[in-house]
Design a protein around this motif. Structure first.
Motif, short mmCIF file in Angstrom:
data_model
loop_
_atom_site.label_atom_id
_atom_site.label_comp_id
_atom_site.label_asym_id
_atom_site.label_seq_id
_atom_site.Cartn_x
_atom_site.Cartn_y
_atom_site.Cartn_z
N GLU A 152 17.12 38.43 48.72
CA GLU A 152 16.00 38.46 47.79
C GLU A 152 16.01 37.09 47.13
N SER A 153 14.93 36.34 47.22
CA SER A 153 15.06 34.92 46.90
C SER A 153 13.76 34.27 46.52
N LEU A 154 13.89 33.21 45.71
CA LEU A 154 12.79 32.28 45.50
C LEU A 154 12.67 31.37 46.72
N GLN A 155 11.62 30.57 46.75
CA GLN A 155 11.45 29.55 47.78
C GLN A 155 12.26 28.33 47.38
N TYR A 156 13.22 27.93 48.22
CA TYR A 156 14.04 26.75 47.89
C TYR A 156 14.52 26.10 49.17
N ALA A 157 15.29 25.03 49.04
CA ALA A 157 15.78 24.31 50.22
C ALA A 157 17.14 23.71 49.94
N GLU A 177 10.60 26.29 44.42
CA GLU A 177 10.96 26.51 43.02
C GLU A 177 12.30 25.90 42.65
N ALA A 178 13.04 25.42 43.66
CA ALA A 178 14.30 24.73 43.40
C ALA A 178 14.74 24.01 44.66
N VAL A 179 15.58 23.01 44.49
CA VAL A 179 16.22 22.30 45.60
C VAL A 179 17.70 22.24 45.30
N SER A 214 16.40 15.91 57.41
CA SER A 214 16.92 17.12 58.04
C SER A 214 17.20 18.11 56.92
N VAL A 215 16.58 19.28 56.99
CA VAL A 215 16.58 20.18 55.84
C VAL A 215 16.59 21.63 56.29
N THR A 216 17.27 22.47 55.51
CA THR A 216 17.16 23.92 55.66
C THR A 216 16.21 24.43 54.58
N VAL A 217 15.13 25.06 55.00
CA VAL A 217 14.14 25.63 54.08
C VAL A 217 14.38 27.14 54.00
N GLU A 218 14.56 27.64 52.79
CA GLU A 218 14.73 29.09 52.58
C GLU A 218 13.39 29.66 52.11
N GLY A 284 13.96 34.45 39.81
CA GLY A 284 12.91 33.69 39.13
C GLY A 284 13.03 33.69 37.62
N GLU A 285 13.93 34.52 37.07
CA GLU A 285 14.08 34.56 35.61
C GLU A 285 15.06 33.47 35.16
N ARG A 286 14.74 32.87 34.04
CA ARG A 286 15.67 31.93 33.42
C ARG A 286 16.53 32.70 32.44
N ILE A 287 17.81 32.49 32.56
CA ILE A 287 18.74 33.27 31.73
C ILE A 287 19.60 32.33 30.90
#
Length: 351
Positions: A152-157, A177-179, A214-218, A284-287
């Protein structure tokens, strides 16, 4: 579009695997060459459907002479893993024969030794033949994208520091939403590509690789296999290809506004005991430090339970989709501004 197949003989009589490869020929030999693959972890399909919709646009562009740089696409990069089921559950992350992650143990070679990857292939088991042929194709390109997803995840790389911040255009185009800035010290596919480029001259390491990527995209989580999301992501990848001069088109400039943090700044929350996990916070929540993240019920119906709190401020990037968890199992990743107090070995975050 040219469609071909790589045939990978199996390790037992009467077995073989077929790997479809789609190629779009560019009109400009000086334009960047692109390689994109999906589903190296065979059960991670958001990238496969993204590429399905992207190829619709590429076929149209090809008919109009709108492709400048050669593009190679492997929509389902792991036919071996796709055929592995155990008691009805797909086992596409680890090879059942060797118990090795399909996205580990790629050969770490110099670019000048690329041709050796496909020499004497019969000397290797099927999974290694697959890995060697994928890496061989990728090393003919300038831009390499390996499309995965998390649980379960945001879009990141995951992006090697050698490609940052130049790669911010990809992060912006795909609305990440993050790298996570990796150290390039693992044998995962995208890091094996980066290794070959860094050591193009054997023994001499380059720290910056302008014009390369060269990148892994999640692409979010495993269950985010959805036509609306896939078309949105295909549009984003198209914008990236336009930005890099690989396809013709116009697109509005966008900027990446999410956090880009080293892997040392990722807090991985692990289960201190097995049980049923109840999450109090979502991806996605900031804690803030000390916030209650989850409770593990270790003895249902009896008093007690284990509360787990945030070790520091951050953005919840991923969490497990499992609700019955094992001791030391990974439950959540949090991207933070400061390094974790838990020391990390160089390389990938997890197996």
């Amino acid at each position: 579009m040219d469609v071909s197949e790589i045939i990978i003989p199996g390790d037992t009589p009467g077995t073989e695997w077929r790997l479809p490869v789609l190629r779009f020929k560019g009109r400009d030999p000086k334009a960047p060459r692109t390689y994109i693959q999906a589903a190296l972890h065979a059960g991670e399909l958001p990238g496969t459907v993204l590429l399905h919709f992207l190829c619709e646009r590429l076929r149209q562009a090809e008919s109009e002479g709108g492709i400048a740089g050669d593009i190679t696409i492997v929509p389902q990069a792991n036919p071996i893993g796709a055929a592995q089921s155990h008691f009805g559950e797909l086992q596409g992350r680890f090879d059942l024969g060797s118990r090795t992650n399909f996205n580990r143990d790629f050969p770490l070679i110099s670019l000048v030794d690329r041709a050796t990857l496909i020499e004497d292939l019969d000397d290797y088991p099927a999974t290694d033949r697959l890995k060697r042929q994928l890496l061989h194709m990728a090393l003919a390109a300038d831009l390499v994208l390996d499309l995965h997803c998390d649980d379960e995840s945001l879009q990141y790389a995951y992006i090697d520091e050698a490609f940052w911040p130049e790669a911010a255009d990809l992060a912006a185009a795909l609305d990440m939403e993050a790298v996570l800035l990796s150290d390039g010290e693992s044998s995962a596919f995208e890091e094996a590509v980066g290794f070959a480029w860094k050591y193009q001259v054997p023994g001499e390491r380059q720290s910056r690789l302008p014009g390369k990527l060269s990148v892994t995209v999640e692409l979010r989580g495993k269950r985010d296999v959805d036509p609306v999301l896939a078309k949105k992501d295909a549009d984003g990848l198209w914008r990236f290809l336009v930005t890099r001069g690989i396809v013709s088109g116009e697109t509005a400039a966008v900027t990446f506004s999410g956090p880009a943090v080293p892997l040392d700044n990722v807090e991985i929350v692990r289960a201190p005991a097995g049980g049923t996990v109840l999450f109090h916070r979502n991806i996605g929540e900031r804690i803030a430090e000390g916030d209650l993240l989850m409770t593990i019920i270790t003895r249902p119906g009896q008093p007690g339970g284990i509360d787990l709190h945030a070790p520091q401020d951050g953005l919840i990037l991923t969490r497990t989709s499992d609700r019955l968890v094992r001791r030391r199992g990974d439950l959540m990743k949090i991207a933070c501004d400061s390094p974790s107090s838990v020391s990390r070995k160089a390389g990938a975050l997890e197996n």
